[in-house]
Design an enzyme around this catalytic site. Sequence first.
Site, PDB file in Angstrom:
ATOM      1  CE1 TYR A  87      -4.079  -2.944   5.678  1.00 61.07           C
ATOM      2  CE2 TYR A  87      -3.466  -0.669   5.209  1.00 61.07           C
ATOM      3  CZ  TYR A  87      -3.833  -1.926   4.775  1.00 61.07           C
ATOM      4  OH  TYR A  87      -3.942  -2.164   3.423  1.00 61.07           O
TER       5      TYR A  87
ATOM      6  CB  SER B 119      -0.858  -0.031   1.276  1.00 60.44           C
ATOM      7  OG  SER B 119      -1.407   1.227   1.534  1.00 60.44           O
TER       8      SER B 119
ATOM      9  CE  LYS C 219      -1.421  -4.508   3.353  1.00 59.58           C
ATOM     10  NZ  LYS C 219      -1.684  -5.883   2.899  1.00 59.58           N
TER      11      LYS C 219
HETATM   12  P1  NAD Z   1     -10.914  -7.487   1.422  1.00 58.76           P
HETATM   13  O1  NAD Z   1     -11.127  -7.433   2.894  1.00 58.76           O
HETATM   14  O2  NAD Z   1     -12.083  -7.307   0.531  1.00 58.76           O
HETATM   15  O3  NAD Z   1     -10.202  -8.854   1.012  1.00 58.76           O
HETATM   16  C1  NAD Z   1      -9.297  -9.525   1.853  1.00 58.76           C
HETATM   17  C2  NAD Z   1      -9.769 -10.968   1.936  1.00 58.76           C
HETATM   18  O4  NAD Z   1      -8.843 -11.717   2.741  1.00 58.76           O
HETATM   19  C3  NAD Z   1     -11.148 -11.096   2.601  1.00 58.76           C
HETATM   20  O5  NAD Z   1     -11.986 -11.832   1.729  1.00 58.76           O
HETATM   21  C4  NAD Z   1     -10.881 -11.844   3.896  1.00 58.76           C
HETATM   22  O6  NAD Z   1     -11.942 -12.708   4.229  1.00 58.76           O
HETATM   23  C5  NAD Z   1      -9.595 -12.595   3.584  1.00 58.76           C
HETATM   24  N1  NAD Z   1      -8.748 -12.851   4.747  1.00 58.76           N
HETATM   25  C6  NAD Z   1      -8.281 -11.944   5.634  1.00 58.76           C
HETATM   26  N2  NAD Z   1      -7.489 -12.569   6.555  1.00 58.76           N
HETATM   27  C7  NAD Z   1      -7.477 -13.895   6.213  1.00 58.76           C
HETATM   28  C8  NAD Z   1      -6.839 -15.037   6.766  1.00 58.76           C
HETATM   29  N3  NAD Z   1      -6.092 -14.967   7.868  1.00 58.76           N
HETATM   30  N4  NAD Z   1      -7.024 -16.237   6.154  1.00 58.76           N
HETATM   31  C9  NAD Z   1      -7.782 -16.329   5.039  1.00 58.76           C
HETATM   32  N5  NAD Z   1      -8.400 -15.283   4.470  1.00 58.76           N
HETATM   33  C10 NAD Z   1      -8.259 -14.076   5.064  1.00 58.76           C
HETATM   34  O7  NAD Z   1      -9.776  -6.419   1.096  1.00 58.76           O
HETATM   35  P2  NAD Z   1      -9.270  -5.870  -0.317  1.00 58.76           P
HETATM   36  O8  NAD Z   1      -9.701  -4.456  -0.429  1.00 58.76           O
HETATM   37  O9  NAD Z   1      -9.616  -6.828  -1.386  1.00 58.76           O
HETATM   38  O10 NAD Z   1      -7.710  -5.849  -0.058  1.00 58.76           O
HETATM   39  C11 NAD Z   1      -6.864  -6.884  -0.526  1.00 58.76           C
HETATM   40  C12 NAD Z   1      -5.443  -6.582  -0.113  1.00 58.76           C
HETATM   41  O11 NAD Z   1      -5.057  -5.319  -0.634  1.00 58.76           O
HETATM   42  C13 NAD Z   1      -5.231  -6.494   1.390  1.00 58.76           C
HETATM   43  O12 NAD Z   1      -3.974  -7.054   1.699  1.00 58.76           O
HETATM   44  C14 NAD Z   1      -5.227  -5.011   1.657  1.00 58.76           C
HETATM   45  O13 NAD Z   1      -4.485  -4.685   2.814  1.00 58.76           O
HETATM   46  C15 NAD Z   1      -4.545  -4.502   0.398  1.00 58.76           C
HETATM   47  N6  NAD Z   1      -4.831  -3.093   0.111  1.00 58.76           N
HETATM   48  C16 NAD Z   1      -6.138  -2.708  -0.034  1.00 58.76           C
HETATM   49  C17 NAD Z   1      -6.432  -1.376  -0.272  1.00 58.76           C
HETATM   50  C18 NAD Z   1      -7.860  -0.913  -0.413  1.00 58.76           C
HETATM   51  O14 NAD Z   1      -8.111   0.285  -0.296  1.00 58.76           O
HETATM   52  N7  NAD Z   1      -8.823  -1.806  -0.671  1.00 58.76           N
HETATM   53  C19 NAD Z   1      -5.394  -0.434  -0.383  1.00 58.76           C
HETATM   54  C20 NAD Z   1      -4.061  -0.875  -0.262  1.00 58.76           C
HETATM   55  C21 NAD Z   1      -3.805  -2.225  -0.010  1.00 58.76           C
HETATM   56  N1  UFG Z   2     -13.149  10.531   3.315  1.00 60.60           N
HETATM   57  C1  UFG Z   2     -14.140  11.407   3.695  1.00 60.60           C
HETATM   58  N2  UFG Z   2     -15.288  10.893   4.188  1.00 60.60           N
HETATM   59  C2  UFG Z   2     -15.503   9.555   4.331  1.00 60.60           C
HETATM   60  C3  UFG Z   2     -14.471   8.663   3.924  1.00 60.60           C
HETATM   61  C4  UFG Z   2     -13.294   9.190   3.435  1.00 60.60           C
HETATM   62  O1  UFG Z   2     -13.984  12.630   3.612  1.00 60.60           O
HETATM   63  O2  UFG Z   2     -16.568   9.145   4.806  1.00 60.60           O
HETATM   64  C5  UFG Z   2     -11.899  11.084   2.785  1.00 60.60           C
HETATM   65  C6  UFG Z   2     -10.699  10.779   3.648  1.00 60.60           C
HETATM   66  O3  UFG Z   2     -10.547  11.754   4.642  1.00 60.60           O
HETATM   67  C7  UFG Z   2      -9.574  10.767   2.620  1.00 60.60           C
HETATM   68  C8  UFG Z   2     -10.238  10.294   1.342  1.00 60.60           C
HETATM   69  O4  UFG Z   2     -11.641  10.471   1.533  1.00 60.60           O
HETATM   70  O5  UFG Z   2      -9.135  12.062   2.447  1.00 60.60           O
HETATM   71  C9  UFG Z   2      -9.963   8.837   1.037  1.00 60.60           C
HETATM   72  O6  UFG Z   2     -10.241   8.076   2.208  1.00 60.60           O
HETATM   73  P1  UFG Z   2     -10.313   6.482   2.188  1.00 60.60           P
HETATM   74  O7  UFG Z   2     -10.689   6.052   3.570  1.00 60.60           O
HETATM   75  O8  UFG Z   2     -11.161   6.026   1.066  1.00 60.60           O
HETATM   76  O9  UFG Z   2      -8.825   6.069   1.834  1.00 60.60           O
HETATM   77  P2  UFG Z   2      -7.448   6.414   2.549  1.00 60.60           P
HETATM   78  O10 UFG Z   2      -6.660   7.197   1.575  1.00 60.60           O
HETATM   79  O11 UFG Z   2      -7.633   6.965   3.884  1.00 60.60           O
HETATM   80  O12 UFG Z   2      -6.875   4.949   2.793  1.00 60.60           O
HETATM   81  C10 UFG Z   2      -6.409   4.187   1.702  1.00 60.60           C
HETATM   82  C11 UFG Z   2      -6.621   2.685   1.928  1.00 60.60           C
HETATM   83  C12 UFG Z   2      -5.764   2.189   3.059  1.00 60.60           C
HETATM   84  C13 UFG Z   2      -4.363   2.635   2.895  1.00 60.60           C
HETATM   85  C14 UFG Z   2      -4.281   4.122   2.711  1.00 60.60           C
HETATM   86  C15 UFG Z   2      -2.880   4.572   2.430  1.00 60.60           C
HETATM   87  O13 UFG Z   2      -7.979   2.430   2.224  1.00 60.60           O
HETATM   88  O14 UFG Z   2      -5.785   0.777   3.019  1.00 60.60           O
HETATM   89  O15 UFG Z   2      -5.063   4.480   1.578  1.00 60.60           O
HETATM   90  O16 UFG Z   2      -2.787   5.947   2.441  1.00 60.60           O
HETATM   91  F1  UFG Z   2      -3.611   2.305   3.980  1.00 60.60           F
END
Ligand code: NAD
Ligand code: UFG
Length: 342
Positions: A154, A129, A158
């Site tokens: 979190y 991330s 990462k």
């Molecule tokens: P998500 O929660 O939709 O998917 C993660 C999946 O992993 C879930 O289905 C959950 O049930 C499964 N899981 C979690 N822990 C587990 C375990 N111990 N054993 C088996 N299954 C397990 O999340 P996502 O948005 O699809 O994110 C996927 C990856 O990308 C994650 O590693 C997350 O940290 C990373 N990531 C996501 C974002 C974002 O904004 N969505 C941003 C940066 C990084």
């Molecule tokens: N925001 C609002 N209102 C809401 C939700 C979000 O104003 O109800 C704003 C936040 O303040 C931020 C922007 O929208 O400025 C994006 O927020 P998100 O929560 O969608 O995403 P973040 O950038 O905070 O977080 C994302 C991922 C994390 C990761 C992070 C790294 O979800 O997994 O980027 O910067 F760690």
Amino acid sequence: MANKSKILVTGGCGYIGSHTIVELLQSDYEVVSLDNGLNSSPDVLDGIEAITGVRVVNVDVDLSQTEAALEALRAHGPFTGIIHFAALKSVGDSVHQPLRYFQNNIGATLTTMALMEAMDIPYLIFSSSCTVYGRPEKLPVTEESPIRPAESPYGATKQTGEILYDQFFNTQPGRNGISLRYFNPAGAHPSALIGEASTNQATNLVPVITETAIGLRSELAVFGNDYPTRDGSCIRDYIHVTDLAKAHVLAMDHLVQHKNQKPYEVFNLGIGEGVTVLEAIAAFEKSTGENVNFTISARRPGDIDAIYANNKKITEQLGWKPTEDIQSIMRSAWAWEQVRRK
Ligand code: NAD
Ligand code: UFG
């Protein structure tokens, strides 16, 4: 006919995992999913089947339990690679439950290495991330931008994952890995058959926008309009989930075809453009014709004012190019929200 390469997708029932499975199946890979339903439902496999015609097997086991995971997976190999998504992902929850996040996320990461050794799996892609950059001093961030102290437990998981994989791949001849540092994934598959469907309450901006528009929330709180940005709200780099998913296929191809220069590499994965919160709301309203009831509220603790990617490395080395923008992110997220609430 040669056997297709089989990929183990951990977290395959989750948001990004499910979209990546679709792209893998459409690129001639075979897939086995591993997911214990911590934040998803196996119903997503129906959506994947409707899109691809393939019924994917999901192995329901906790990946942080190494022995159990090994036992459950043995019958499903051999695997060419692992794409490792399984993790808990709420920044806010991680502040209240740091140990749970460390055990689950770092534990699962350790298990992927154990699997690579025990089942002789050569390649891995890790979901990292942009949070690893903490509060960046210079924008856009490149892969050389300094890794700053994690802003949350979190984020620490990462950073730890990246440190461990770096050591692992640099000491394990024949094994290679890539970390993809995602910026802000959003949107849904154009079919509206899969999308973000967390069992935990959504906190990310785009699902909060669609849930407000459909009436599940009375209003959206914009967290601060006094940041030093063009309209005072925070800037992020929103990347369509299908563009993001495709990058995983390219990254796996890159490893399988021995195109990597080093055993372990990191790539930024964002479109390289910053969008403010207020611009994101306006893009939703314009592309869907729906209103979003919002108010300006206090800053959310831990938010940084702006971050977006320099994506030169991934475009040049993996040949990845984003094809979607904030409008198509919003249109697809809205289509999915309407389908899932029917
Ligand atoms: P998500 O929660 O939709 O998917 C993660 C999946 O992993 C879930 O289905 C959950 O049930 C499964 N899981 C979690 N822990 C587990 C375990 N111990 N054993 C088996 N299954 C397990 O999340 P996502 O948005 O699809 O994110 C996927 C990856 O990308 C994650 O590693 C997350 O940290 C990373 N990531 C996501 C974002 C974002 O904004 N969505 C941003 C940066 C990084
Ligand atoms: N925001 C609002 N209102 C809401 C939700 C979000 O104003 O109800 C704003 C936040 O303040 C931020 C922007 O929208 O400025 C994006 O927020 P998100 O929560 O969608 O995403 P973040 O950038 O905070 O977080 C994302 C991922 C994390 C990761 C992070 C790294 O979800 O997994 O980027 O910067 F760690």
